[in-house]
Structure formats: structure tokens, C-alpha cells
Enzyme design. Sequence first.
Site, PDB file in Angstrom:
ATOM      1  N   ASN A  44      37.252  10.237 -13.004  1.00  0.00           N
ATOM      2  CA  ASN A  44      38.539   9.606 -12.863  1.00  0.00           C
ATOM      3  C   ASN A  44      38.933   9.002 -13.969  1.00  0.00           C
ATOM      4  OD1 ASN A  44      40.947   7.628 -12.174  1.00  0.00           O
ATOM      5  ND2 ASN A  44      40.802   8.636 -10.250  1.00  0.00           N
ATOM      6  N   HIS A  55      42.606  12.543 -12.218  1.00  0.00           N
ATOM      7  CA  HIS A  55      41.802  12.437 -11.126  1.00  0.00           C
ATOM      8  C   HIS A  55      40.149  13.192 -11.596  1.00  0.00           C
ATOM      9  CE1 HIS A  55      44.659  11.502  -7.623  1.00  0.00           C
ATOM     10  NE2 HIS A  55      44.348  10.455  -8.304  1.00  0.00           N
ATOM     11  N   GLU A  57      38.597  15.606 -10.517  1.00  0.00           N
ATOM     12  CA  GLU A  57      38.782  17.153 -10.480  1.00  0.00           C
ATOM     13  C   GLU A  57      39.320  17.595 -11.358  1.00  0.00           C
ATOM     14  OE1 GLU A  57      38.232  15.214  -6.222  1.00  0.00           O
ATOM     15  OE2 GLU A  57      39.477  14.896  -7.848  1.00  0.00           O
ATOM     16  N   SER A  82      36.721  13.292  -1.350  1.00  0.00           N
ATOM     17  CA  SER A  82      37.490  14.393  -0.776  1.00  0.00           C
ATOM     18  C   SER A  82      38.647  14.423  -1.586  1.00  0.00           C
ATOM     19  CB  SER A  82      37.830  13.896   0.541  1.00  0.00           C
ATOM     20  OG  SER A  82      38.910  14.799   1.126  1.00  0.00           O
ATOM     21  N   CYS A  84      42.519  14.623  -3.002  1.00  0.00           N
ATOM     22  CA  CYS A  84      43.667  14.461  -2.920  1.00  0.00           C
ATOM     23  C   CYS A  84      44.588  15.613  -2.936  1.00  0.00           C
ATOM     24  CB  CYS A  84      44.255  13.429  -3.683  1.00  0.00           C
ATOM     25  SG  CYS A  84      44.711  14.003  -5.575  1.00  0.00           S
ATOM     26  N   CYS A  87      44.736  17.234  -6.454  1.00  0.00           N
ATOM     27  CA  CYS A  87      43.630  18.079  -7.038  1.00  0.00           C
ATOM     28  C   CYS A  87      43.282  19.345  -6.019  1.00  0.00           C
ATOM     29  CB  CYS A  87      42.453  17.265  -6.741  1.00  0.00           C
ATOM     30  SG  CYS A  87      42.435  15.811  -8.000  1.00  0.00           S
ATOM     31  N   ASP A 147      45.858   4.550  -7.152  1.00  0.00           N
ATOM     32  CA  ASP A 147      45.252   5.706  -7.491  1.00  0.00           C
ATOM     33  C   ASP A 147      45.531   6.764  -6.593  1.00  0.00           C
ATOM     34  OD1 ASP A 147      43.361   7.307  -9.341  1.00  0.00           O
ATOM     35  OD2 ASP A 147      42.513   7.618  -7.521  1.00  0.00           O
TER      36      ASP A 147
END
Length: 150
Positions: A44, A55, A57, A82, A84, A87, A147
Site C-alpha cells: 500500500n 493499494h 494489489e 482481503s 477491497c 482491487c 484507506d
Amino acid sequence: MSRSTSDIFLEAAIEEAKRGLTEGGIPIGSVLVIDGQIVGRGHNNRVQKGSAILHAEMDALENAGRLSASDYRRSILYSTLSPCDMCSGTALLYRIPRIIIGENRTFQGPETYLRSRGVVVETLDDPECVKLMSDFIRLNPQLWNEDIGE
């Protein structure tokens, strides 16, 4: 894929998360794996780069560079947390078939939706991932809420 192979890639994502934390960011890390090789690493970077979208990912996919559709369809996305909606949507767009998540206790993205779209989603419930995020959220609730769009 054996559990030990999974551990190697999750460990790489955890290293990225820790790197982000030491840079003053949010401790979430991710790696993109194709044919047993890491092709993209990220963490991130919203705080560090003043970004609205980096982020972990997204950063890992960006750092992998342009890939062919067939590359994405052979890939596995690892994330310490996990993914979002943003992503997850990117994973769906590129038809990444498998996502392995370190933990989803502190935050759970649209995992059910990903599964309904044919993505194999596996959660490892890794204690180190849980501790990284729990500690961060406790110490930085305002930044965390920013975030996740709260």
C-alpha cells in the site's frame, strides 16, 4: 499447490507489508505469481505517494507491468489482507483466477462476489497478518478509515 509453496509467497507479501509500514504507510502487501514465480510485488503506497488508488494489489499489478491476458489467467494474486472492491474489480477485469488472502478478520472485501464470478478465494488466517493490521488499525484509526473509504 502445497501449503509450503503458499507460505513462500505469503511471506513475500508480508515482507512488502512490513516495508510499507517502515515507510510510514499502511501495512498491506501483495505479490502476483505466474508459473511459480513472483512477477510483481507491491505494498500500500497511498500515504507515501499521495495516491488515491495504490493499494497493495494495485501496486503489485502496476509493478508487474503490462502482461498478456493469458499471463493473468495463469496467475495467483496473494495479499496480506482481503482485497477491497477496487482491487477485487481489477482482479476480475484481468480474470485472475485465484486470490490467496493472509487474513480477513480486520477487513473483508467482496469475497463472496469474487467466488460467484468464478475466482478461487482462499483465506489462510495468518496470525502475523492479523497482528500487523490489528496493531495498525488500533494506532491509526483515522488513516485506516481513509484507506477503506470511511
